[in-house]
Each structure stands twice: as C-alpha cells, then as structure tokens.
Design a protein around this motif. Structure first.
Motif, mmCIF file in Angstrom:
data_model
loop_
_atom_site.group_PDB
_atom_site.id
_atom_site.type_symbol
_atom_site.label_atom_id
_atom_site.label_comp_id
_atom_site.label_asym_id
_atom_site.label_seq_id
_atom_site.Cartn_x
_atom_site.Cartn_y
_atom_site.Cartn_z
ATOM 1 N N TYR A 35 0.854 -1.195 0.000
ATOM 2 C CA TYR A 35 0.000 0.000 0.000
ATOM 3 C C TYR A 35 0.885 1.237 0.000
ATOM 4 C CZ TYR A 35 -3.106 -3.726 1.624
ATOM 5 O OH TYR A 35 -3.793 -4.915 1.750
ATOM 6 N N GLU A 36 0.802 2.031 -1.070
ATOM 7 C CA GLU A 36 1.646 3.224 -1.189
ATOM 8 C C GLU A 36 0.806 4.478 -0.972
ATOM 9 O OE1 GLU A 36 3.297 1.622 -5.144
ATOM 10 O OE2 GLU A 36 4.939 2.848 -4.398
ATOM 11 N N ALA A 37 1.364 5.389 -0.219
ATOM 12 C CA ALA A 37 0.644 6.645 0.047
ATOM 13 C C ALA A 37 1.639 7.753 0.320
ATOM 14 C CB ALA A 37 -0.274 6.450 1.257
ATOM 15 N N SER A 38 1.115 8.978 0.259
ATOM 16 C CA SER A 38 1.906 10.125 0.694
ATOM 17 C C SER A 38 1.292 10.565 2.017
ATOM 18 C CB SER A 38 1.816 11.252 -0.343
ATOM 19 O OG SER A 38 2.563 12.352 0.135
ATOM 20 N N TYR A 39 2.097 10.554 3.070
ATOM 21 C CA TYR A 39 1.596 10.854 4.414
ATOM 22 C C TYR A 39 2.300 12.111 4.910
ATOM 23 C CZ TYR A 39 0.951 10.421 9.481
ATOM 24 O OH TYR A 39 0.663 10.671 10.806
ATOM 25 N N LYS A 40 1.559 13.200 4.978
ATOM 26 C CA LYS A 40 2.122 14.496 5.394
ATOM 27 C C LYS A 40 3.382 14.822 4.582
ATOM 28 C CE LYS A 40 0.185 14.137 10.048
ATOM 29 N NZ LYS A 40 0.460 14.113 11.517
ATOM 30 N N GLY A 41 3.307 14.534 3.276
ATOM 31 C CA GLY A 41 4.412 14.863 2.380
ATOM 32 C C GLY A 41 5.514 13.826 2.321
ATOM 33 N N ILE A 42 5.342 12.734 3.093
ATOM 34 C CA ILE A 42 6.363 11.668 3.103
ATOM 35 C C ILE A 42 5.806 10.467 2.338
ATOM 36 C CG2 ILE A 42 7.699 10.093 4.560
ATOM 37 C CD1 ILE A 42 7.375 12.119 6.859
ATOM 38 N N GLU A 43 6.651 9.923 1.464
ATOM 39 C CA GLU A 43 6.250 8.713 0.721
ATOM 40 C C GLU A 43 6.346 7.514 1.668
ATOM 41 O OE1 GLU A 43 4.836 10.501 -1.960
ATOM 42 O OE2 GLU A 43 5.064 8.410 -2.581
ATOM 43 N N VAL A 44 5.253 6.766 1.815
ATOM 44 C CA VAL A 44 5.305 5.559 2.650
ATOM 45 C C VAL A 44 4.803 4.359 1.855
ATOM 46 C CG1 VAL A 44 5.025 6.824 4.829
ATOM 47 C CG2 VAL A 44 3.011 5.929 3.630
ATOM 48 N N VAL A 45 5.342 3.191 2.214
ATOM 49 C CA VAL A 45 4.862 1.913 1.666
ATOM 50 C C VAL A 45 4.518 1.044 2.862
ATOM 51 C CG1 VAL A 45 5.361 -0.104 0.213
ATOM 52 C CG2 VAL A 45 6.414 2.116 -0.305
ATOM 53 N N VAL A 46 3.293 0.536 2.902
ATOM 54 C CA VAL A 46 2.830 -0.271 4.037
ATOM 55 C C VAL A 46 2.539 -1.684 3.541
ATOM 56 C CG1 VAL A 46 1.038 -0.493 5.827
ATOM 57 C CG2 VAL A 46 1.817 1.779 5.094
#
Ligand code: 4EH
Length: 229
Positions: A35-46
């Motif tokens: 699961y890829e998202a941008s979280y508060k401007g940070i790229e995250v992969v969960v």
C-alpha cells in the motif's frame, strides 16, 4: 526523496496504519499487497508480511529492493519475556536475535551461524527519537532485546530459556529476520512491539483477546515516529 517502509506481520497490525493513511495505491507483488501513500508529504509503503521469518524476510527485502524504501519501521505485537511487561506495554528493540537458529552441535552459540551474528542492532537515531515521541505521548517505552523464532511461544519453559539465553525482553516471529535484511541492505530499521500476551500457557487466549488493541497501541506510536522523522 526518502521513502519509508511501515511493516507488520498480520493484517490486524497494519489495519490501524492504513486507516490513518486514508487513501493509498494497492500493488500486488510476490504474494503480498503493498500500500503506497503520501503521508504528510512523506512517501510511505505499508505491508503485512504474513507470519514468520521467511515471509517477513520476503516483504522487508521487497519493500527495500523493489519499492526503494530507505528506512523501515515495524509495528506489531509480541509476547512478554521480561516479567515486568504487561499487556499493552511498548517495547523498542535495541537489538534482535533468532532464538530457533541452532547449530550448537558445532560448538556455536544459540542464534549464531558463521558470517552471521547472534544480535543485529537497530538504528540508534530512531531509538533516540522514540524517547522523544514517548515523552510527547506521556508513555513509557521499554528498550530491550527482542528474540525472534518461527514458533508461537506458549509455555514458561521455552520463554524462560529465551530469557536466560538471549536476555530478551520480548519475543515474536519476524523482527529478527527483518533486522538481518535491513542490516545487510544498510537500511536503518526500528522495531516496535506492544505486548499481547505473556508467552505462557494462556498465551493464545490472551493473544486473541488483545491482538487488536495492542496492535493499535503500537501503530499509533509508529505513526507518531513517522511524523517526527
Ligand atoms: N507468544 C508469542 N509467540 C510468538 N510470537 C508472538 C507474537 C507476535 N506475532 C503474532 C503472531 C502470532 S502467530 C499466530 C497468531 N494468530 C493466528 C495464527 N498465528 C506472529 O506474527 C508473531 C505475539 N505473541 C507471541
């Protein structure tokens, strides 16, 4: 551009993280969903790996090698080894070992194989950061050794052996392998666990009762860590 991997082993361990992210892109790869998202401007992969050292090795490696993550945080639950730990308590791994890795027949210590090491140390900067996050949250977090093995520990004898052999504070089934992967690939990692049971004869009942609530406690802390990174 940093890209942060946030990993768990079970769906229940990543569900609170996905809920916090809100929207995300789902990619299926090598038997996992990422699961890829941008979280508060940070790229995250969960992702959750599924249970055990092999699956968690595959997922940690994929998050780094295939998705390009340059830092990894693990959020999940654990069995208590230290008698002072209670359900819901947080443990930050200082270093991790594999308690079921055993070639002692050749004179080696438990958890050791040639060109390996009994313990793999977690990233000191993120351990320091966790102290700041803990005080901001008004939570106490125990720093300790985490022992990993491919078994759900549900008896005092095995638990006490792990305490005596590795001086572990907590035990689980994925952190030690994630540590080896991140260390080999030179990726800073942070392993946080919230206690779900006491790894004793009642462990499976306690685990079933507290998995969800303990997973939420760990996930909330890890997301606060991401806010500060
Ligand atoms: N006592 C313990 N021993 C070993 N590991 C743990 C953990 C941490 N996780 C939870 C889960 C248990 S096995 C599982 C769980 N539910 C269904 C199927 N398998 C596995 O991913 C390791 C919490 N308590 C533990």
């Amino acid at each position: 551009m940093q890209k942060i991997a946030i990993m768990g082993a079970m769906p229940e361990e990543v569900a609170p993280i996905l809920e916090k992210l809100g929207s995300y892109k789902t990619t299926e790869y090598a038997g996992n969903k990422y699961y890829e998202a941008s979280y508060k401007g940070i790229e995250v992969v969960v992702a959750y790996s599924k249970i055990g050292k092999v699956f968690s090795t595959l997922t940690a490696t994929t998050m780094i090698e295939h998705f390009g993550c340059d830092r990894l945080l693990f959020s999940g639950v654990a069995g208590a080894v230290s008698p002072e730990l209670k359900v819901g308590d947080l443990v930050v791994a200082t270093k991790l070992s594999q308690h079921d890795l055993d070639i002692t027949a050749f004179g080696h210590p438990y958890g050791f194989v040639p060109e390996g090491a009994v313990f793999v140390e977690a990233d000191k900067d993120m351990i320091e950061l966790s102290k700041k996050v803990a005080s901001k949250m008004g939570k106490s977090v125990k720093e300790g050794i985490i022992a990993t093995g491919d078994q759900f520990v549900a008896n005092e004898e095995r638990k006490n052996w792990i305490l005596e052999t590795f001086d572990a504070s907590a035990l689980e089934m994925e952190g030690g392998s994630v540590a080896v992967v991140c260390n080999a690939l030179n990726v800073p990692f942070f392993i946080l666990r919230s206690i779900s049971d006491a790894a004793d004869m009642d462990a499976s009942f306690s685990f079933d009762e507290f998995l969800e609530s303990s997973a939420i406690i760990s996930a909330e802390f890890v997301m606060n860590m991401v806010d500060e990174i």
